[in-house]
Scaffold this motif. Structure first.
Motif, PDB file in Angstrom:
ATOM      1  N   TYR A  88       0.854  -1.194   0.000  1.00  0.00           N
ATOM      2  CA  TYR A  88       0.000   0.000   0.000  1.00  0.00           C
ATOM      3  C   TYR A  88       0.885   1.238   0.000  1.00  0.00           C
ATOM      4  N   ARG A  89       0.499   2.183  -0.797  1.00  0.00           N
ATOM      5  CA  ARG A  89       1.323   3.402  -0.909  1.00  0.00           C
ATOM      6  C   ARG A  89       0.422   4.574  -1.238  1.00  0.00           C
ATOM      7  N   TYR A  90       0.588   5.660  -0.550  1.00  0.00           N
ATOM      8  CA  TYR A  90      -0.122   6.857  -0.991  1.00  0.00           C
ATOM      9  C   TYR A  90       0.719   8.107  -0.841  1.00  0.00           C
ATOM     10  N   LEU A  91       0.473   8.967  -1.788  1.00  0.00           N
ATOM     11  CA  LEU A  91       1.312  10.156  -1.935  1.00  0.00           C
ATOM     12  C   LEU A  91       0.456  11.409  -1.723  1.00  0.00           C
ATOM     13  N   VAL A  92       0.915  12.263  -0.864  1.00  0.00           N
ATOM     14  CA  VAL A  92       0.218  13.521  -0.596  1.00  0.00           C
ATOM     15  C   VAL A  92       1.127  14.661  -1.037  1.00  0.00           C
ATOM     16  N   ARG A  93       0.606  15.481  -1.942  1.00  0.00           N
ATOM     17  CA  ARG A  93       1.414  16.613  -2.419  1.00  0.00           C
ATOM     18  C   ARG A  93       0.692  17.913  -2.079  1.00  0.00           C
ATOM     19  N   ASP A  94       1.386  18.786  -1.406  1.00  0.00           N
ATOM     20  CA  ASP A  94       0.836  20.089  -0.998  1.00  0.00           C
ATOM     21  C   ASP A  94      -0.503  19.924  -0.271  1.00  0.00           C
ATOM     22  N   ALA A  95      -0.496  19.050   0.699  1.00  0.00           N
ATOM     23  CA  ALA A  95      -1.652  18.801   1.585  1.00  0.00           C
ATOM     24  C   ALA A  95      -2.868  18.223   0.870  1.00  0.00           C
ATOM     25  N   GLN A  96      -2.673  17.724  -0.361  1.00  0.00           N
ATOM     26  CA  GLN A  96      -3.778  17.077  -1.070  1.00  0.00           C
ATOM     27  C   GLN A  96      -3.372  15.673  -1.476  1.00  0.00           C
ATOM     28  N   LEU A  97      -4.316  14.745  -1.353  1.00  0.00           N
ATOM     29  CA  LEU A  97      -4.019  13.371  -1.765  1.00  0.00           C
ATOM     30  C   LEU A  97      -3.809  13.340  -3.273  1.00  0.00           C
TER      31      LEU A  97
END
Lengths: 172, 139
Positions: free
Chosen positions: B34-43
């Motif tokens: 499982y992997r998730y990326l959050v960029r600039d406080a947004q999923l």
């Protein structure tokens, strides 16, 4: 002849009597020198004091240890996340914002527990700052963090998260 | 000399023992990452990969999760139906946090990646529920 002998003895006795105070003076001087040495001794005495100070400081350092053996440490953070603009429903917006907030909370926990690496770079040309850059990075493994509270207001989701650290987790 | 009936019962009992053990012991094993990326406080991106383990996993069973299945044996479907519960369970197992932040001329950008490295899970399917247990390997 007899008188001369008597005179000589008297003189010698007199000189002896006169010499005794001189010796006494000398003895006082010798005593005085030890007093001077006692002044010198003060330094080691101060040294012992310093040792005492160090010895006193050491337990204080132990007391100020961040993670005591018998007392678990509770770290609490609040992570923030924003919902994307193009969402199909408020529920989706909430779910996505919550994910982002949880990731932010994890990052904050990692920053608090493990620390942050900070790199800075300034470019100066003709005595003027052209570019100023600060890069921070965190790499950590976070386990057993719990979400305490979640709030969602005007597109901003806030997640309060806490983690309990005990001394045994870090004992090796 | 053995009778034919005796040999038959013996072979039947051996077969039944093998069948029983194969059913009882060989629970399904899955590899999940499982992997998730959050960029600039947004999923920005979220990935959950589930696949059958091609070889037997080794490791010690840790805490488990029980999900309702309603006679469904497809783990992907079960997890997608109970997505939130499974993600919370994955968070409990522990995630690797990788965060990069850059502030250039007072403009800030940040990227946070949370990853569960590929982990073997033992899944016991029953009539109405599936028991998912993470197998922890010695590091």
């Amino acid at each position: 002849m007899k008188y001369s002998l008597v005179l000589l003895t008297l003189l010698s006795v007199g000189s002896f009597a006169a010499g005794v105070p001189v010796q006494k003076m000398q003895s006082t001087q010798t005593i005085a020198t030890p007093t001077e040495t006692t002044i010198n001794v003060v330094c080691p005495h101060q040294g012992t004091k310093a040792k005492e100070v160090v010895a006193k400081k050491a337990p204080q350092h132990r007391e100020s240890a961040v993670l005591a053996e018998d007392k678990p440490l509770l770290i609490s953070v609040v992570g923030q996340g924003v919902a994307p603009v193009n969402t199909t429903s408020p529920a989706q917006a909430y779910a996505l914002a919550k994910r982002a907030a949880v990731a932010d909370a994890y990052r904050l926990i990692a920053e608090k527990v493990k620390g942050v690496r900070v790199d800075g770079q300034d470019l100066i040309k003709n005595m003027m700052v052209k570019r100023s850059t600060v890069r921070t990075s965190v790499d950590a493994m976070v386990r057993n963090a719990n979400v305490v509270e979640t709030t969602f207001k005007e597109g901003l989701c806030e997640v309060e998260m806490e983690i309990k650290l005990s001394h045994s987790q870090f004992a090796q | 000399m053995r009778s034919r009936d005796g040999n038959k019962t013996f072979s039947l009992s051996v077969c039944s023992i093998i069948l029983f053990h194969s059913l009882a012991l060989c629970a399904d094993e899955y590899l999940i990452s499982y992997r998730y990326l959050v960029r600039d406080a947004q999923l920005y991106k979220e990935t959950l990969s589930i696949s059958h383990a091609m070889q037997k996993c080794t490791g010690v069973s840790t805490n488990s999760l029980i999900l309702q299945t309603n006679n469904n044996k497809n783990l992907k479907q079960i997890i997608s139906l109970k997505n939130e519960k499974f993600i919370a369970y994955v968070h409990k197992l522990g995630l690797n946090v990788k965060h990069r932040e850059k502030t250039s001329n007072f403009q800030n950008t940040s990227t946070t990646i949370l990853t569960l490295k590929t982990t073997c899970f033992k899944v016991d399917f029953n009539d109405n529920f599936a028991k998912i247990t993470a197998l922890k390997t010695a590091e």
